[in-house]
Write a protein that holds these residues in place. Structure first.
Motif, PDB file in Angstrom:
ATOM      1  N   MET A 194      15.062   9.025   0.250  1.00  0.00           N
ATOM      2  CA  MET A 194      13.867   9.659   0.805  1.00  0.00           C
ATOM      3  C   MET A 194      13.900  11.174   0.632  1.00  0.00           C
ATOM      4  N   MET A 195      15.077  11.782   0.782  1.00  0.00           N
ATOM      5  CA  MET A 195      15.168  13.231   0.681  1.00  0.00           C
ATOM      6  C   MET A 195      15.139  13.701  -0.779  1.00  0.00           C
ATOM      7  N   SER A 196      15.694  12.910  -1.681  1.00  0.00           N
ATOM      8  CA  SER A 196      15.723  13.326  -3.089  1.00  0.00           C
ATOM      9  C   SER A 196      14.334  13.263  -3.722  1.00  0.00           C
ATOM     10  N   THR A 197      13.463  12.412  -3.204  1.00  0.00           N
ATOM     11  CA  THR A 197      12.116  12.271  -3.761  1.00  0.00           C
ATOM     12  C   THR A 197      11.076  13.118  -3.019  1.00  0.00           C
ATOM     13  N   HIS A 198      11.477  13.791  -1.957  1.00  0.00           N
ATOM     14  CA  HIS A 198      10.559  14.630  -1.176  1.00  0.00           C
ATOM     15  C   HIS A 198       9.842  15.645  -2.083  1.00  0.00           C
ATOM     16  N   PRO A 199       8.518  15.848  -1.949  1.00  0.00           N
ATOM     17  CA  PRO A 199       7.614  15.300  -0.917  1.00  0.00           C
ATOM     18  C   PRO A 199       6.844  14.065  -1.368  1.00  0.00           C
ATOM     19  N   ARG A 200       7.289  13.409  -2.442  1.00  0.00           N
ATOM     20  CA  ARG A 200       6.579  12.236  -2.969  1.00  0.00           C
ATOM     21  C   ARG A 200       6.716  11.043  -2.033  1.00  0.00           C
ATOM     22  N   LYS A 253       0.329   4.767  -8.043  1.00  0.00           N
ATOM     23  CA  LYS A 253       0.913   5.966  -8.661  1.00  0.00           C
ATOM     24  C   LYS A 253       2.070   6.548  -7.831  1.00  0.00           C
ATOM     25  N   THR A 254       2.813   5.662  -7.177  1.00  0.00           N
ATOM     26  CA  THR A 254       3.964   6.108  -6.380  1.00  0.00           C
ATOM     27  C   THR A 254       5.245   5.949  -7.201  1.00  0.00           C
ATOM     28  N   ILE A 255       6.329   6.461  -6.651  1.00  0.00           N
ATOM     29  CA  ILE A 255       7.656   6.171  -7.173  1.00  0.00           C
ATOM     30  C   ILE A 255       8.051   4.794  -6.637  1.00  0.00           C
ATOM     31  N   PHE A 256       8.733   3.999  -7.455  1.00  0.00           N
ATOM     32  CA  PHE A 256       9.244   2.729  -6.939  1.00  0.00           C
ATOM     33  C   PHE A 256      10.759   2.761  -7.006  1.00  0.00           C
ATOM     34  N   ALA A 257      11.408   2.651  -5.838  1.00  0.00           N
ATOM     35  CA  ALA A 257      12.868   2.722  -5.744  1.00  0.00           C
ATOM     36  C   ALA A 257      13.450   1.317  -5.697  1.00  0.00           C
ATOM     37  N   LEU A 258      14.507   1.120  -6.472  1.00  0.00           N
ATOM     38  CA  LEU A 258      15.131  -0.194  -6.577  1.00  0.00           C
ATOM     39  C   LEU A 258      16.647  -0.042  -6.516  1.00  0.00           C
ATOM     40  N   PHE A 259      17.280  -0.915  -5.734  1.00  0.00           N
ATOM     41  CA  PHE A 259      18.738  -0.977  -5.660  1.00  0.00           C
ATOM     42  C   PHE A 259      19.164  -2.238  -6.425  1.00  0.00           C
ATOM     43  N   PRO A 260      19.343  -2.146  -7.736  1.00  0.00           N
ATOM     44  CA  PRO A 260      19.511  -3.358  -8.552  1.00  0.00           C
ATOM     45  C   PRO A 260      20.786  -4.134  -8.300  1.00  0.00           C
ATOM     46  N   GLU A 261      21.794  -3.512  -7.657  1.00  0.00           N
ATOM     47  CA  GLU A 261      23.000  -4.272  -7.320  1.00  0.00           C
ATOM     48  C   GLU A 261      22.711  -5.311  -6.238  1.00  0.00           C
ATOM     49  N   ALA A 262      21.606  -5.101  -5.500  1.00  0.00           N
ATOM     50  CA  ALA A 262      21.081  -6.078  -4.535  1.00  0.00           C
ATOM     51  C   ALA A 262      21.980  -6.320  -3.326  1.00  0.00           C
ATOM     52  N   HIS A 290       0.843  -1.185   0.000  1.00  0.00           N
ATOM     53  CA  HIS A 290       0.000   0.000   0.000  1.00  0.00           C
ATOM     54  C   HIS A 290       0.878   1.235   0.000  1.00  0.00           C
ATOM     55  N   LYS A 291       0.275   2.368  -0.186  1.00  0.00           N
ATOM     56  CA  LYS A 291       1.049   3.601  -0.147  1.00  0.00           C
ATOM     57  C   LYS A 291       1.703   3.752   1.221  1.00  0.00           C
ATOM     58  N   PRO A 292       2.935   4.233   1.254  1.00  0.00           N
ATOM     59  CA  PRO A 292       3.584   4.457   2.547  1.00  0.00           C
ATOM     60  C   PRO A 292       2.774   5.417   3.405  1.00  0.00           C
ATOM     61  N   SER A 293       2.809   5.191   4.688  1.00  0.00           N
ATOM     62  CA  SER A 293       2.128   6.084   5.624  1.00  0.00           C
ATOM     63  C   SER A 293       2.783   7.465   5.594  1.00  0.00           C
ATOM     64  N   PRO A 294       2.054   8.524   5.258  1.00  0.00           N
ATOM     65  CA  PRO A 294       2.640   9.873   5.255  1.00  0.00           C
ATOM     66  C   PRO A 294       3.226  10.232   6.620  1.00  0.00           C
ATOM     67  N   PHE A 295       2.577   9.781   7.694  1.00  0.00           N
ATOM     68  CA  PHE A 295       3.069  10.084   9.040  1.00  0.00           C
ATOM     69  C   PHE A 295       4.415   9.407   9.300  1.00  0.00           C
ATOM     70  N   LEU A 296       4.515   8.103   8.934  1.00  0.00           N
ATOM     71  CA  LEU A 296       5.781   7.394   9.132  1.00  0.00           C
ATOM     72  C   LEU A 296       6.875   7.975   8.244  1.00  0.00           C
ATOM     73  N   PHE A 297       6.509   8.370   7.016  1.00  0.00           N
ATOM     74  CA  PHE A 297       7.477   8.985   6.123  1.00  0.00           C
ATOM     75  C   PHE A 297       7.984  10.302   6.696  1.00  0.00           C
ATOM     76  N   PHE A 298       7.068  11.075   7.270  1.00  0.00           N
ATOM     77  CA  PHE A 298       7.451  12.355   7.878  1.00  0.00           C
ATOM     78  C   PHE A 298       8.437  12.129   9.022  1.00  0.00           C
ATOM     79  N   LEU A 299       8.128  11.140   9.874  1.00  0.00           N
ATOM     80  CA  LEU A 299       9.016  10.845  11.004  1.00  0.00           C
ATOM     81  C   LEU A 299      10.384  10.375  10.507  1.00  0.00           C
ATOM     82  N   ALA A 300      10.388   9.468   9.526  1.00  0.00           N
ATOM     83  CA  ALA A 300      11.649   8.938   9.017  1.00  0.00           C
ATOM     84  C   ALA A 300      12.518  10.043   8.420  1.00  0.00           C
ATOM     85  N   LYS A 301      11.895  10.927   7.654  1.00  0.00           N
ATOM     86  CA  LYS A 301      12.656  12.002   7.011  1.00  0.00           C
ATOM     87  C   LYS A 301      13.226  12.980   8.020  1.00  0.00           C
TER      88      LYS A 301
END
Length: 424
Positions: free
Chosen positions: A70-76, A124-133, A15-26
């Motif tokens: 997280m900071m480069s994609t703010h506020p998405r 309709k979110t951004i999906f971030a991937l670290f392909p080097e894994a 589901h879409k990330p919680s805006p509240f949790l995202f705010f706290l994390a950032k």
């Protein structure tokens, strides 16, 4: 017992990330950490992507990468992937709340593909991937799967690159002392939606591979980023395990600012800009990645001439879910050019895990994982086997060998197909 253990639910819809949790994390985690590092985020030609779902690809070298993401994609809001040990460390409810999808390393997962598409097309979110894994071992690009091109073609959305510099030298995995040095990130469009739809997968992968080319030690030296931490070379022997002077393996040691071979006595001083100098006036490799590339070339030769062999008694723990490691006792790990085999108990029953070279493209390794020793992680769809080695400083060579075995197996397969086609 195996049947009674609850497994991780990879099919569960994100589901879409919680805006509240995202705010706290950032604001509690990301901003303070990046401020200490004087972090810089440079965005180029990103104006038209402010409201568009896209696939964000990021090179991976340390935990600071998540903060920069997280900071480069703010506020998405951003959905992303994390392996199960990350879920275990930070708890599944928190990760689910942040919109994170679970994954086992180097295992094909159709649920992940479907859930990525769901995030991009429905949420309709951004999906971030670290392909080097996994984290980079030497500050340069790690293994990138060719299937990335196919993935981009399937998603049919724009692709954006977040290329980070300084994330490795601030906290390499073989030296987990956080130096809190300067980091910077460049964010720029890499593939348009039209290109994702129309270009062949090989062309898409070629563009991604070119964008992922980086060398953090070269960047440090060019920018004159000074790291004068008194223990900056500690742990370097885990990466540079083979002496270029006497060719002994697994006999190097490192402490403070010096790497030394106990077999021949030669040492190398690591200066504040990440360069090495030999104690006898001869410096085989001033640039650390050049040393590791030489080690890989040596392993490649062993694999292709059939002399590569590794065997060890290992301590095995399994991670079937996101909550707990289960102790499985001792096992036997064997690796040859044909593949990797682990024999051990699996919840009380004898078990053999075989991963042919063609089926295992890379290996997840951890230097002194959680203070419990060096280990490798080999997965099957419903479990992960964490193998703690008894032999010292062997996991880097195992990592190189796994990738070289896979590449050689692919070459042999292609040659067989070519020969068969010619005969027909």
């Amino acid at each position: 017992m195996s049947k009674t253990i609850k497994r991780f639910d990879f099919a569960k819809k994100p589901h879409k990330p919680s805006p509240f949790l995202f705010f706290l994390a950032k604001n509690i985690l990301c901003k303070p950490d990046l401020k200490k590092r004087n972090a810089t985020i440079i965005k180029r030609d990103m104006e038209s992507y402010e409201h568009t779902p896209y696939l964000l690809l990021i090179n991976h070298a340390s935990l600071v990468d998540l903060n920069l993401m997280m900071m480069s994609t703010h506020p998405r809001l951003v959905n992303n992937v994390m392996t199960l040990e990350g879920f275990r460390d930070y708890t599944e409810p928190l990760m689910r709340g942040l919109g994170v999808l679970g994954k086992r390393k180097y295992i094909s997962d159709l649920h992940l593909i479907r859930n990525m598409s769901y995030c991009l097309k429905e949420l309709k979110t951004i999906f971030a991937l670290f392909p080097e894994a996994r984290y980079s071992l030497d500050g340069c690009t790690s293994f990138l799967p060719e299937s990335l091109g196919q993935l981009v073609h399937m998603m049919r959305v724009p692709v954006v690159m977040l290329k980070i510099h300084g994330n490795f030298i601030t906290n390499p995995q073989w030296n987990k002392i956080n130096k809190k040095t300067w980091v910077e990130a460049e964010m720029f469009p890499l593939i348009t939606e039209e290109e994702a739809r129309t270009l062949p997968a090989t062309a898409l992968f070629a563009r991604i591979k070119e964008a992922f080319a980086y060398d953090d030690f070269a960047w440090q030296y060019e920018k004159k980023i000074k790291i004068d931490h008194p223990e900056r070379a500690k742990g370097l022997h885990s990466l540079l395990y083979k002496c270029p002077h006497c060719l002994a393996e697994h006999q190097t040691e490192s402490e403070t600012d010096t790497l030394r071979c106990t077999a021949c006595g030669k040492s190398w001083y690591m200066d504040e800009y990440g360069r090495l100098t030999g104690s006898d006036g001869v410096t085989e490799f001033a640039h650390i990645p050049d040393w590791s590339k030489w080690e890989r070339a040596c392993v490649r030769e062993e694999v292709r001439n059939g002399t590569y062999y590794f065997e060890d008694t290992v301590r095995v723990e399994t991670l079937p879910n996101a909550w707990k490691f289960y102790k499985q006792g001792e096992g036997k790990l064997i690796q040859t050019p044909e593949g990797t085999t682990l024999t051990c108990l699996h919840y009380g029953e004898p078990f053999t895990l075989e991963r042919p070279a063609l089926a295992l493209e890379s290996m997840h390794i951890e230097y002194d994982y959680l203070g419990n020793g060096d280990c490798i992680d080999i997965s099957i769809p419903d479990d992960s086997f964490w193998c703690y080695l008894s032999k010292r400083d062997a996991i880097t060579k195992i990592s190189f060998a796994t990738e070289e075995m896979h590449l050689w197996a692919k070459e042999k397969q292609a040659e067989k197909k070519k020969k068969k086609a010619a005969e027909e």
